[in-house]
Design an enzyme around this catalytic site. Structure first.
Site, PDB file in Angstrom:
ATOM      1  N   ARG A   6       0.821  -1.214   0.000  1.00 51.78           N
ATOM      2  CA  ARG A   6       0.000   0.000   0.000  1.00 51.78           C
ATOM      3  C   ARG A   6       0.852   1.259   0.000  1.00 51.78           C
ATOM      4  O   ARG A   6       0.512   2.247  -0.651  1.00 51.78           O
ATOM      5  CB  ARG A   6      -0.944  -0.023   1.208  1.00 51.78           C
ATOM      6  CG  ARG A   6      -2.104  -0.978   0.990  1.00 51.78           C
ATOM      7  CD  ARG A   6      -2.919  -1.263   2.232  1.00 51.78           C
ATOM      8  NE  ARG A   6      -4.031  -2.138   1.899  1.00 51.78           N
ATOM      9  CZ  ARG A   6      -4.834  -2.713   2.788  1.00 51.78           C
ATOM     10  NH1 ARG A   6      -4.642  -2.494   4.079  1.00 51.78           N
ATOM     11  NH2 ARG A   6      -5.819  -3.487   2.392  1.00 51.78           N
ATOM     12  N   HIS A  58      -6.721  -0.976  -6.660  1.00 51.30           N
ATOM     13  CA  HIS A  58      -6.060  -2.177  -6.130  1.00 51.30           C
ATOM     14  C   HIS A  58      -5.453  -1.927  -4.749  1.00 51.30           C
ATOM     15  O   HIS A  58      -5.293  -0.802  -4.298  1.00 51.30           O
ATOM     16  CB  HIS A  58      -5.019  -2.720  -7.119  1.00 51.30           C
ATOM     17  CG  HIS A  58      -3.821  -1.843  -7.346  1.00 51.30           C
ATOM     18  ND1 HIS A  58      -2.640  -2.319  -7.870  1.00 51.30           N
ATOM     19  CD2 HIS A  58      -3.612  -0.520  -7.149  1.00 51.30           C
ATOM     20  CE1 HIS A  58      -1.772  -1.349  -7.980  1.00 51.30           C
ATOM     21  NE2 HIS A  58      -2.323  -0.254  -7.554  1.00 51.30           N
ATOM     22  N   GLU A  59      -5.142  -3.035  -4.071  1.00 53.15           N
ATOM     23  CA  GLU A  59      -4.648  -3.010  -2.685  1.00 53.15           C
ATOM     24  C   GLU A  59      -5.625  -2.311  -1.732  1.00 53.15           C
ATOM     25  O   GLU A  59      -5.213  -1.629  -0.792  1.00 53.15           O
ATOM     26  CB  GLU A  59      -3.266  -2.342  -2.609  1.00 53.15           C
ATOM     27  CG  GLU A  59      -2.211  -2.993  -3.468  1.00 53.15           C
ATOM     28  CD  GLU A  59      -2.052  -4.475  -3.197  1.00 53.15           C
ATOM     29  OE1 GLU A  59      -2.293  -4.910  -2.060  1.00 53.15           O
ATOM     30  OE2 GLU A  59      -1.712  -5.213  -4.133  1.00 53.15           O
ATOM     31  N   GLY A  60      -6.892  -2.498  -1.991  1.00 50.45           N
ATOM     32  CA  GLY A  60      -7.918  -1.880  -1.159  1.00 50.45           C
ATOM     33  C   GLY A  60      -8.423  -0.611  -1.792  1.00 50.45           C
ATOM     34  O   GLY A  60      -7.679   0.354  -1.935  1.00 50.45           O
ATOM     35  N   GLN A 119     -10.367   1.628   2.158  1.00 49.74           N
ATOM     36  CA  GLN A 119      -9.382   2.347   2.964  1.00 49.74           C
ATOM     37  C   GLN A 119     -10.062   3.369   3.879  1.00 49.74           C
ATOM     38  O   GLN A 119      -9.637   3.586   5.023  1.00 49.74           O
ATOM     39  CB  GLN A 119      -8.371   3.049   2.054  1.00 49.74           C
ATOM     40  CG  GLN A 119      -7.555   2.124   1.174  1.00 49.74           C
ATOM     41  CD  GLN A 119      -6.660   1.199   1.959  1.00 49.74           C
ATOM     42  OE1 GLN A 119      -6.288   1.477   3.084  1.00 49.74           O
ATOM     43  NE2 GLN A 119      -6.323   0.055   1.364  1.00 49.74           N
TER      44      GLN A 119
END
Length: 563
Positions: A266, A409-411, A416
């Site tokens: 992240r 992506h990655e949350g 978030q």
């Protein structure tokens, strides 16, 4: 290197003596693949893959802050190519933390040498961020050593999931071991390599990991994004069905282990968003200085020469706002990397814990704020170039397409935001948020020693107060469903407050440097961007905080037939 060539390349289909277009495309693909292999070797040879790691694993123990700053150059040059080492470094870091000595020797050392690349395999075709619903399963291998399993399932959206750029690919797969409980507490983490590794370190037989499909993306085309099948029987390593996987750490702790890699990724995503936004800003700045169009608004006649478009106020607005986003975002990324260093190397355990807790609170902002506002800088870059920016004659359209992935992506932005408001600012009794507020008010105290930033300090003080009061108001009586309904607005407001704080630091530092070392364009630029952010950006937090505090149920109470 043009990533679109990799995306469109196909194997040769003609047997004619003359080269067909397909032959040429394949040769181009092969040339690009060889060039990427050379890049991989050069990157590894200078020690960048293991730069932050201990000397015993071949690292040079470079501070995270320095390594992060250096790596943004690679992300800016080619975000897709840089994804392979980014994922590999995060993969290796996880295994160094939780893997056995044998796993580190077998998989991490070849990763630091650039021979193996790594991935993270979480999502499934029908399961994106809802990881508690993962269906991939792992069964103890009756013929294998303890900790050896047979993995069966399908993983989706796996970046770098298959390619020919490395000798092997080390997949870290989230799966549920047979008999373990449902939900996230029943998930374990497994090393599932593309090729098995023999005792002497050489590659063994092909594991039962199969590429089932490629996702054809809007941007980021130089990174393969894949659908992978594990244990479908295409390959039968050791004469039995199922992909061979090796348990990492303890059963049932896979998600907590994976967060070690995800949090690192992240920060990397935030850094990549900054790099792409910065690249676009610099391209737009150069174009605006060279491109002549229109005449000055000072009243001179139509016979006066055309001026560079950088002299037009609207172009300056877009450039200065972009500068504030990308340089403010870079400050955020480097501050996060500094906290990561302090969490590992600070003199006392209390200082290490404080840095780690502050980094936990900031991580959703570190990932999301640059992803949103770095993309806005890319949007501005296209606008500055006008029609030319909308064509493939310039890089800015590809930079926008590449950066559009980062809020996803990655949350996602929404995930978030819920993480920030629903977990991070209230965990440990709100201690992490308290630390953040203390750090920001410390800068205000420093600014009070002079007079030149009084207005900015006052505006920031009000925003910091709102962070505290709004957070308390949201959680005073609200149920989670209602408290989190406007979490995305909360993240925007807190994110802007944090960036304003970092801009106040940069502005004061630049002003002090002017006094001690003289004027320069760099220092004037920092001061101008800082003042822009306080005049044009920070005031937006007032209405954002008002909305969150009022707690409207616009979305919870919405009848979806209205949509």
């Amino acid at each position: 290197m043009n990533d679109q060539n990799l995306d469109n390349a196909v194997p040769p289909a003609s047997t004619d003596s003359l080269l067909s277009s397909a032959d040429i495309e394949f040769l181009l693909y092969d040339w690009l693949r060889v060039e990427k292999l050379c890049e991989r070797e050069r990157f590894a040879d200078v020690g960048l893959l293991s730069a932050t790691m201990d000397e015993e694993i071949g690292g040079i123990q470079l501070p995270q802050t320095v390594a992060t700053a250096c790596f943004t150059w690679f992300q800016s040059a080619n975000i897709a190519t840089s994804s392979y080492p980014m994922l590999t470094m995060a993969n290796a870091s996880l295994l160094l933390e939780y893997g056995t000595d044998e796993q580190i020797e077998t998989f991490v050392r070849p990763e630091t040498e650039g021979r193996f690349f790594g991935t993270m395999c979480l999502s499934e075709p029908e399961i994106g961020s809802s990881l508690g619903d993962v269906t991939t399963r792992a069964v103890p291998d009756p013929g294998g050593d303890e900790g050896t399993y047979r993995v069966h399932g399908t993983k989706m959206w796996i970046s770098g999931g298959d390619h020919e750029l490395s000798e092997n690919i080390v997949h870290l797969v989230l799966a549920r071991a047979e008999g373990d409980v449902p939900g996230t507490k029943g998930l374990s983490l497994f090393i599932v390599p593309k090729h098995l590794v023999n005792n002497d370190g050489s590659l063994g037989e092909r594991n039962d990991v199969v590429l089932s499909g490629l996702n054809h993306k809007m941007g980021w085309r130089g990174t393969t994004n894949t659908l992978l099948n594990f244990g479908e029987g295409t390959h039968t390593p050791h004469g039995s069905g199922g992909a061979i996987g090796y348990l990492v750490g303890e059963r049932g702790k896979g998600l907590s282990y994976m967060f070690h890699m995800m949090n690192s990724a992240r920060i990397g995503v935030g850094a990549g968003a900054v790099a792409l936004g910065y690249h676009g800003y610099l391209d737009a700045l150069r174009y605006a200085r060279e491109r002549r169009q229109g005449r000055s608004d000072d009243g001179r006649g139509k016979d006066s020469p055309q001026v560079p478009i950088i002299e037009h106020a609207d172009v300056r607005r877009m450039l200065l706002s972009s500068k504030s986003y990308v340089e403010g975002g870079l400050g955020l990324i480097l501050y996060a990397a500094t906290l990561l260093d302090e969490s590992e190397t600070a003199d006392t355990e209390a200082d290490r814990a404080r840095a780690a807790l502050l980094l936990d609170v900031l991580t959703p902002i570190v990932k999301t704020w640059p992803s949103v506002w770095g993309l806005k800088a890319n949007d501005h870059a296209i606008q500055v170039l006008g029609g030319a920016g909308y064509t493939r004659d310039h890089a800015v359209e590809q930079l926008y397409r590449d950066n559009r992935l980062n809020p996803i992506h990655e949350g996602t932005h929404g995930i978030q935001a819920k993480d920030l408001l629903g977990r991070k600012v209230i965990m440990a009794g709100g201690e992490g948020l308290k630390i953040l507020v203390e750090e920001m008010r410390s800068t205000l105290a420093e600014a009070a020693a002079g007079a030149s930033w009084n207005a900015e300090s006052g505006a920031l003080a009000e925003a910091i107060d709102r962070v505290e009061t709004v957070t308390a108001a949201v959680w005073k009586s609200a149920e989670p469903v209602h408290a989190l309904e406007n979490a995305w607005t909360y993240l925007e407001a807190v994110g802007h407050t944090v960036i304003a704080w970092l801009w106040l630091q940069q502005g004061m530092a630049a002003e002090a440097a002017v006094r001690s070392r003289g004027d320069s364009a760099l220092r004037r630029g920092k001061i101008a961007a800082a003042r822009y952010f306080f005049v044009h950006e920070l005031p937006q937090t007032g209405p954002w905080f008002d909305l969150v505090e009022s707690g409207p149920s616009t979305f919870t109470n919405l009848d979806d037939t209205c949509l």
